[in-house]
Design an enzyme around this catalytic site. Structure first.
Site, PDB file in Angstrom:
ATOM      1  N   ARG A 128      -6.670   1.064  -7.485  1.00 34.16           N
ATOM      2  CA  ARG A 128      -7.051  -0.163  -8.188  1.00 34.16           C
ATOM      3  C   ARG A 128      -7.828  -1.042  -7.233  1.00 34.16           C
ATOM      4  NH1 ARG A 128      -1.207  -1.298  -9.317  1.00 34.16           N
ATOM      5  NH2 ARG A 128      -0.498   0.403 -10.643  1.00 34.16           N
ATOM      6  N   ASP A 142      -9.986  -3.941  -5.725  1.00 34.08           N
ATOM      7  CA  ASP A 142     -10.044  -5.372  -6.075  1.00 34.08           C
ATOM      8  C   ASP A 142     -11.412  -5.782  -6.596  1.00 34.08           C
ATOM      9  OD1 ASP A 142      -7.548  -5.658  -5.091  1.00 34.08           O
ATOM     10  OD2 ASP A 142      -8.159  -6.669  -3.231  1.00 34.08           O
ATOM     11  N   TYR A 161     -10.768   4.206   3.322  1.00 30.61           N
ATOM     12  CA  TYR A 161     -11.572   3.010   3.055  1.00 30.61           C
ATOM     13  C   TYR A 161     -12.428   2.709   4.274  1.00 30.61           C
ATOM     14  CZ  TYR A 161      -9.227   1.401  -1.228  1.00 30.61           C
ATOM     15  OH  TYR A 161      -8.764   1.256  -2.518  1.00 30.61           O
ATOM     16  N   ARG A 166      -7.953  -5.341   3.849  1.00 32.32           N
ATOM     17  CA  ARG A 166      -8.625  -6.609   4.117  1.00 32.32           C
ATOM     18  C   ARG A 166      -7.786  -7.520   5.032  1.00 32.32           C
ATOM     19  NH1 ARG A 166      -9.981  -8.486  -1.760  1.00 32.32           N
ATOM     20  NH2 ARG A 166     -10.565 -10.391  -0.640  1.00 32.32           N
TER      21      ARG A 166
END
Lengths: 244, 244
Positions: free
Chosen positions: B50, B52, B110, B197
């Site tokens: 999911r 962001d 990522y 993040r």
């Protein structure tokens, strides 16, 4: 009077090219207005290259004269503050009063990015032309050799009548494969209107076998735009560097 | 019933993330609607991650079941025809009926892109976070070592209460300099909400000397989000690959 040279990066997607046009948003106008807000006086902005609508730049060079005393680093920060984010001043420097971004340019380097795949890209969609046809890059490289050197490029411009002198010197024309991308790097002393895009469009026709390698020599000699391939889309083109 | 696995690339700038939300444009909804126009029946789309709002993907994976007989290559072409250009299906394949994009994922990779410069970028502006502070990447690399391995990452998520199990295993955390860019590559068996993040935001604080290298171990041990650095902006983050 100071003479300031700017190094400018921009995404051309939302602009009708570099050069000022009535009722159209251009890089030159947008940049000039931001500079004028900073130096608080009218300026005349000279660009090295009149990039077309949709064409990008990593290294456009421009200059303007001003009586402002703002130091270069502050100029960069202040101009970028007023510019939209698709245009960025990367450098500013005081140069000799005689410097002219356009007339003093010795050579310009453009890159054309072609994605040779049948599936498009989302992340890079504004910066490459997608072509799904099978392309023979060896043939394209062979054909490119005919374009290197000093030639009359009338066959490779869409506005031949507007230029008295259609002779240009291509110093370098490289074609490199990077994964599914084909990158064209062209350095010349100058370019006619749509010249890089017409060369790329013609080389694509060579790559797919529609134009024979040797024909490129004949197309060049014929000085007839109708013989060359189509003009490749603007979004694949980027002005990389201007040498002085 | 066929089970189709999709590989999806998207620019997240214009979307409120992957997951379906009322009155918000999401990747999941946009993709589902395009697929439904192609297969002519309602589908349930399962995504591996999911992502962001504002986060991008080069290799998001999703799956859906369908009675349609359209072969994979035609599915790709047809779905892309109905999708906006900031979303692209890069691959489609028939997989075992039991395959589930989310539950079967072994690890996810990522990448976070940081431009460490005081001047912004125009061409890459939607795909990196710009930080003008002087960053010591050696210190960041040292601090990153404390995060590698199996830990309770409560300090590195902004929605700790929504996850019963906050233990994750980071298999790889690389920090590489490429010119003025600093690239963070993180592979883990899974990620908590905002985890990458928050890790990047914390490592930036280490790089600028606001958090000591060894403190990262204490922050991890404290299981308290308030001790970690700020959440780095979404636009620098991209889901690169999901491994099964």
């Amino acid at each position: 009077m100071r003479n300031i040279r700017l190094l400018i990066e921009y995404e051309g997607t939302q602009y009708a090219g570099w050069q000022w046009q009535k009722n159209q948003k251009t890089i030159q106008e947008t940049l000039s207005k931001a500079v004028e807000r900073v130096v608080q006086e009218p300026v005349k902005m000279y660009g090295s290259s009149r990039t077309d609508s949709g064409v990008h730049a990593l290294g456009q060079v421009a200059n303007f004269k001003t009586t402002s005393a703002i130091p270069p680093e502050q100029l960069i920060r202040a101009i970028n503050f007023y510019l939209p984010h698709d245009i960025t001043v990367k450098d500013a420097a005081d140069v000799m009063e005689s410097f002219h971004a356009r007339y003093d340019a010795q050579s310009k380097i453009y890159r054309y990015t072609l994605l040779n795949d049948w599936i498009r890209t989302s992340l890079n969609r504004n910066f490459c032309h997608v072509c799904g046809l099978l392309l023979n890059t060896d043939k394209m490289l062979d054909a490119a050799q005919y374009l290197i050197g000093t030639h009359d490029f009338t066959s490779f411009t869409t506005r031949a009548l507007q230029e008295r002198n259609r002779i240009r010197t291509i110093k370098r024309l490289e074609i490199a494969k990077e994964g599914k991308y084909i990158l064209f790097t062209v350095e010349a002393d100058g370019f006619l209107y749509n010249m890089v895009r017409t060369m790329v469009g013609t080389l694509i026709e060579v790559g797919r076998g529609k134009i024979m390698t040797e024909n490129v020599r004949d197309i060049l000699a014929a000085r007839n735009r109708n013989l060359a391939g189509p003009t490749a889309p603007a979004k694949g083109l980027c002005l990389i560097e201007v040498k002085y």
